[in-house]
Design a protein around this motif. Structure first.
Motif, PDB file in Angstrom:
ATOM      1  N   ALA A  72      38.451 -24.870  69.442  1.00 34.01           N
ATOM      2  CA  ALA A  72      37.620 -25.021  68.254  1.00 34.01           C
ATOM      3  C   ALA A  72      38.392 -25.918  67.285  1.00 34.01           C
ATOM      4  CB  ALA A  72      37.355 -23.658  67.632  1.00 34.01           C
ATOM      5  N   GLY A  73      37.745 -26.271  66.187  1.00 37.16           N
ATOM      6  CA  GLY A  73      38.424 -27.054  65.162  1.00 37.16           C
ATOM      7  C   GLY A  73      38.377 -28.537  65.482  1.00 37.16           C
ATOM      8  N   PRO A  74      38.968 -29.354  64.680  1.00 32.40           N
ATOM      9  CA  PRO A  74      39.547 -28.984  63.407  1.00 32.40           C
ATOM     10  C   PRO A  74      38.469 -28.876  62.343  1.00 32.40           C
ATOM     11  CG  PRO A  74      39.775 -31.331  63.691  1.00 32.40           C
ATOM     12  CD  PRO A  74      39.081 -30.798  64.921  1.00 32.40           C
ATOM     13  N   GLY A  75      38.820 -28.368  61.216  1.00 33.48           N
ATOM     14  CA  GLY A  75      37.830 -28.270  60.160  1.00 33.48           C
ATOM     15  C   GLY A  75      38.455 -28.004  58.820  1.00 33.48           C
ATOM     16  N   GLY A  76      37.684 -28.268  57.813  1.00 31.09           N
ATOM     17  CA  GLY A  76      38.064 -27.916  56.457  1.00 31.09           C
ATOM     18  C   GLY A  76      39.328 -28.560  55.935  1.00 31.09           C
ATOM     19  N   GLY A  77      39.638 -29.766  56.396  1.00 36.05           N
ATOM     20  CA  GLY A  77      40.821 -30.457  55.905  1.00 36.05           C
ATOM     21  C   GLY A  77      42.128 -29.882  56.408  1.00 36.05           C
ATOM     22  N   LYS A  78      42.080 -29.110  57.471  1.00 38.05           N
ATOM     23  CA  LYS A  78      43.293 -28.470  58.003  1.00 38.05           C
ATOM     24  C   LYS A  78      44.156 -29.462  58.764  1.00 38.05           C
ATOM     25  CE  LYS A  78      41.523 -24.016  57.818  1.00 38.05           C
ATOM     26  NZ  LYS A  78      41.262 -22.790  58.008  1.00 38.05           N
ATOM     27  N   ARG A  79      45.459 -29.217  58.704  1.00 45.71           N
ATOM     28  CA  ARG A  79      46.434 -30.089  59.363  1.00 45.71           C
ATOM     29  C   ARG A  79      46.683 -29.696  60.815  1.00 45.71           C
ATOM     30  NH1 ARG A  79      51.389 -30.801  55.322  1.00 45.71           N
ATOM     31  NH2 ARG A  79      51.801 -32.533  56.706  1.00 45.71           N
ATOM     32  N   ALA A  80      46.245 -28.498  61.195  1.00 46.37           N
ATOM     33  CA  ALA A  80      46.467 -28.013  62.565  1.00 46.37           C
ATOM     34  C   ALA A  80      45.688 -28.868  63.556  1.00 46.37           C
ATOM     35  CB  ALA A  80      46.038 -26.552  62.680  1.00 46.37           C
ATOM     36  N   LEU A  81      46.270 -29.057  64.734  1.00 43.53           N
ATOM     37  CA  LEU A  81      45.640 -29.866  65.771  1.00 43.53           C
ATOM     38  C   LEU A  81      44.594 -29.086  66.552  1.00 43.53           C
ATOM     39  CD1 LEU A  81      48.759 -31.680  67.292  1.00 43.53           C
ATOM     40  CD2 LEU A  81      46.987 -32.683  65.841  1.00 43.53           C
ATOM     41  N   ALA A  82      43.521 -29.760  66.872  1.00 38.13           N
ATOM     42  CA  ALA A  82      42.543 -29.273  67.843  1.00 38.13           C
ATOM     43  C   ALA A  82      42.785 -30.085  69.113  1.00 38.13           C
ATOM     44  CB  ALA A  82      41.121 -29.491  67.334  1.00 38.13           C
ATOM     45  N   THR A  95      44.153 -36.758  90.817  1.00 42.11           N
ATOM     46  CA  THR A  95      43.445 -36.237  89.646  1.00 42.11           C
ATOM     47  C   THR A  95      44.253 -36.584  88.405  1.00 42.11           C
ATOM     48  OG1 THR A  95      42.454 -34.427  90.892  1.00 42.11           O
ATOM     49  CG2 THR A  95      42.597 -34.133  88.510  1.00 42.11           C
ATOM     50  N   THR A  96      43.566 -37.001  87.366  1.00 42.46           N
ATOM     51  CA  THR A  96      44.218 -37.329  86.108  1.00 42.46           C
ATOM     52  C   THR A  96      43.843 -36.281  85.069  1.00 42.46           C
ATOM     53  OG1 THR A  96      44.161 -39.690  86.608  1.00 42.46           O
ATOM     54  CG2 THR A  96      44.453 -39.079  84.295  1.00 42.46           C
ATOM     55  N   ILE A  97      44.863 -35.786  84.379  1.00 32.90           N
ATOM     56  CA  ILE A  97      44.651 -34.844  83.286  1.00 32.90           C
ATOM     57  C   ILE A  97      44.850 -35.619  81.988  1.00 32.90           C
ATOM     58  CG2 ILE A  97      45.493 -32.748  82.155  1.00 32.90           C
ATOM     59  CD1 ILE A  97      46.284 -31.732  84.964  1.00 32.90           C
ATOM     60  N   GLY A  98      43.797 -35.645  81.176  1.00 27.78           N
ATOM     61  CA  GLY A  98      43.835 -36.372  79.909  1.00 27.78           C
ATOM     62  C   GLY A  98      44.125 -35.434  78.749  1.00 27.78           C
ATOM     63  N   PHE A  99      44.729 -35.952  77.707  1.00 26.27           N
ATOM     64  CA  PHE A  99      45.115 -35.183  76.528  1.00 26.27           C
ATOM     65  C   PHE A  99      44.614 -35.885  75.274  1.00 26.27           C
ATOM     66  CE2 PHE A  99      47.859 -32.438  74.034  1.00 26.27           C
ATOM     67  CZ  PHE A  99      48.153 -33.199  72.910  1.00 26.27           C
ATOM     68  N   ALA A 100      43.988 -35.136  74.389  1.00 27.39           N
ATOM     69  CA  ALA A 100      43.602 -35.658  73.078  1.00 27.39           C
ATOM     70  C   ALA A 100      43.837 -34.563  72.052  1.00 27.39           C
ATOM     71  CB  ALA A 100      42.137 -36.090  73.068  1.00 27.39           C
ATOM     72  N   ALA A 101      44.311 -34.956  70.876  1.00 27.01           N
ATOM     73  CA  ALA A 101      44.564 -34.009  69.797  1.00 27.01           C
ATOM     74  C   ALA A 101      44.256 -34.688  68.472  1.00 27.01           C
ATOM     75  CB  ALA A 101      46.021 -33.559  69.825  1.00 27.01           C
ATOM     76  N   HIS A 102      43.662 -33.935  67.557  1.00 28.91           N
ATOM     77  CA  HIS A 102      43.376 -34.484  66.241  1.00 28.91           C
ATOM     78  C   HIS A 102      43.261 -33.358  65.222  1.00 28.91           C
ATOM     79  CE1 HIS A 102      39.507 -33.669  68.153  1.00 28.91           C
ATOM     80  NE2 HIS A 102      39.019 -33.480  66.950  1.00 28.91           N
ATOM     81  N   CYS A 103      43.409 -33.740  63.951  1.00 33.38           N
ATOM     82  CA  CYS A 103      43.264 -32.783  62.865  1.00 33.38           C
ATOM     83  C   CYS A 103      42.256 -33.335  61.866  1.00 33.38           C
ATOM     84  CB  CYS A 103      44.614 -32.514  62.201  1.00 33.38           C
ATOM     85  SG  CYS A 103      45.303 -33.900  61.262  1.00 33.38           S
ATOM     86  N   ASP A 104      42.061 -32.601  60.779  1.00 31.24           N
ATOM     87  CA  ASP A 104      41.047 -32.991  59.799  1.00 31.24           C
ATOM     88  C   ASP A 104      41.652 -33.125  58.406  1.00 31.24           C
ATOM     89  OD1 ASP A 104      38.361 -33.564  59.021  1.00 31.24           O
ATOM     90  OD2 ASP A 104      38.162 -31.527  58.253  1.00 31.24           O
ATOM     91  N   SER A 105      42.875 -33.626  58.334  1.00 29.91           N
ATOM     92  CA  SER A 105      43.539 -33.714  57.041  1.00 29.91           C
ATOM     93  C   SER A 105      43.960 -35.140  56.736  1.00 29.91           C
ATOM     94  CB  SER A 105      44.783 -32.817  57.035  1.00 29.91           C
ATOM     95  OG  SER A 105      45.514 -33.001  55.838  1.00 29.91           O
TER      96      SER A 105
END
Length: 159
Positions: A72-82, A95-105
């Motif tokens: 879940a996330g990110p939301g509400g301007g939080k710095r934590a990664l989704a 097989t390739t395993i892809g990685f994506a991460a983002h926050c909302d700050s």
């Protein structure tokens, strides 16, 4: 007096600025493809991927299937990664395993997405947990910008 004031302002500005650069070793690990060769290895890596996300993410799992692990996330301007982890079967049998991460700050993400990507890939490959640089901002460095994500594009999956 003006020179002294100017010198103080320059020193303050330099102390607050961030180079925005990612450590080359972290960048190399974070951008290296995560490709497994056979079903046994791929199943093990996928299990490790889910374990890592479950243990590290501030957000709970929103989806977990044979091809997608997403928090879940990110939301509400939080710095934590989704996180969004993908599993793609290639025509050559790998097989390739892809990685994506983002926050909302606008203040940046915590931990740094590049460091998280490097730690994720090392854990998936080896099963050995690596501390994520910037998790507690121990170095005093500014966190990565909200748009920074390991991979070729800011929010794209990286193999």
């Amino acid at each position: 007096m003006k020179k002294a004031l100017l010198a103080v302002l320059c020193a303050l500005a330099a102390g607050c600025s961030s180079s925005g650069q990612v450590d080359p070793d972290t960048m190399q690990i974070a951008t290296a493809p995560l490709t497994c060769a056979n079903k046994t290895e791929c199943d093990l890596w996928w299990t490790r991927a889910r374990t890592w996300v479950t243990q590290v993410s501030t957000y709970g799992l929103e989806s977990a299937s044979d091809t997608l692990i997403q928090t879940a996330g990110p939301g509400g301007g939080k710095r934590a990664l989704a996180y969004e982890i993908t599993r793609t079967h290639n025509s050559d049998g790998t097989t390739t395993i892809g990685f994506a991460a983002h926050c909302d700050s606008s203040l940046g993400c915590k931990p740094d997405p590049w460091a998280a990507g490097a730690a994720f890939k090392q854990y998936v490959r080896t099963g050995i947990e690596q501390p994520i640089q910037g998790m507690g901002n121990e170095t005093g460095a500014d966190p990565a910008p909200a748009s920074a994500v390991p991979g070729a594009a800011p929010t794209a999956s990286s193999p």
